[in-house]
Motif scaffolding. Structure first.
Motif, PDB file in Angstrom:
ATOM      1  N   MET A  80      30.918  38.892  39.717  1.00  0.00           N
ATOM      2  CA  MET A  80      30.873  39.477  40.945  1.00  0.00           C
ATOM      3  C   MET A  80      32.304  39.433  41.721  1.00  0.00           C
ATOM      4  SD  MET A  80      27.555  38.873  40.166  1.00  0.00           S
ATOM      5  CE  MET A  80      27.618  36.772  40.372  1.00  0.00           C
ATOM      6  N   GLU A  85      33.673  43.417  39.312  1.00  0.00           N
ATOM      7  CA  GLU A  85      33.426  44.993  39.972  1.00  0.00           C
ATOM      8  C   GLU A  85      33.817  46.050  39.218  1.00  0.00           C
ATOM      9  OE1 GLU A  85      33.315  44.974  44.147  1.00  0.00           O
ATOM     10  OE2 GLU A  85      32.767  42.938  44.302  1.00  0.00           O
ATOM     11  N   LYS A 111      25.034  39.568  44.270  1.00  0.00           N
ATOM     12  CA  LYS A 111      26.362  39.351  45.058  1.00  0.00           C
ATOM     13  C   LYS A 111      26.028  38.828  46.492  1.00  0.00           C
ATOM     14  CE  LYS A 111      29.198  42.952  45.271  1.00  0.00           C
ATOM     15  NZ  LYS A 111      29.693  44.431  45.203  1.00  0.00           N
ATOM     16  N   ARG A 114      27.087  34.918  46.486  1.00  0.00           N
ATOM     17  CA  ARG A 114      28.578  34.396  46.586  1.00  0.00           C
ATOM     18  C   ARG A 114      28.886  33.326  47.704  1.00  0.00           C
ATOM     19  NH1 ARG A 114      31.959  40.117  46.035  1.00  0.00           N
ATOM     20  NH2 ARG A 114      30.655  40.576  47.637  1.00  0.00           N
ATOM     21  N   THR A 119      29.884  33.581  41.628  1.00  0.00           N
ATOM     22  CA  THR A 119      30.810  34.552  41.418  1.00  0.00           C
ATOM     23  C   THR A 119      30.458  35.177  39.974  1.00  0.00           C
ATOM     24  OG1 THR A 119      32.586  33.173  41.230  1.00  0.00           O
ATOM     25  CG2 THR A 119      32.357  34.156  43.372  1.00  0.00           C
TER      26      THR A 119
END
Length: 133
Positions: A80, A85, A111, A114, A119
């Motif tokens: 993430m 991404e 997500k 986070r 992550t």
């Protein structure tokens, strides 16, 4: 009444656990999961996801695996962070036309976590442990 921090954490823990349960079910039903690396693969196995999980190494390698496995449903579970991404969006475009259903649902749901330090996919077991304590 405002929920306590502990109460919110329990709700978040349950939500993350439900995502993992759904991934286990999808995997058992034949969905292919694509991750970035071996540690991500090991982490998913550690939380009980036992279906077909492959690591993304290169376009050629991925194309070969897709042609061999011929999946109908692919779940992209890359990291993430910014690089993850970028790779996710790239792979989504790359797989269009090769695979009937490319699923980003779980990646988008993860997500949200986070804020707990999630992550990378490999951190899922650690985050679950941290949330329990």
């Amino acid at each position: 009444m405002v929920p306590s921090k502990k109460h919110r954490c329990i709700e978040e823990y349950e939500e993350l656990l439900e995502i993992v349960r759904r991934l286990i079910k999808e995997s058992e039903e034949g969905s292919l999961i694509i991750v970035e690396g071996e540690n991500d693969l090991k982490a998913l196995k550690a939380v009980g996801i036992e279906g077909t999980i492959i690591t993304y190494r290169s376009r050629e390698d991925l194309l070969e695996k897709i042609n061999t496995l011929k999946p109908i449903h692919v779940i992209l579970l890359l990291d993430m962070d910014y690089e993850g991404e970028e790779k996710t969006m790239y792979l989504k475009k790359f797989l269009e036309g090769l695979v009937k259903n490319i699923d980003l649902t779980y990646w988008r749901m993860l997500k949200k976590f986070r804020i707990f330090g999630l992550t990378t996919i490999e951190s899922i077991p650690k985050i679950l442990d941290k949330m329990v304590k």
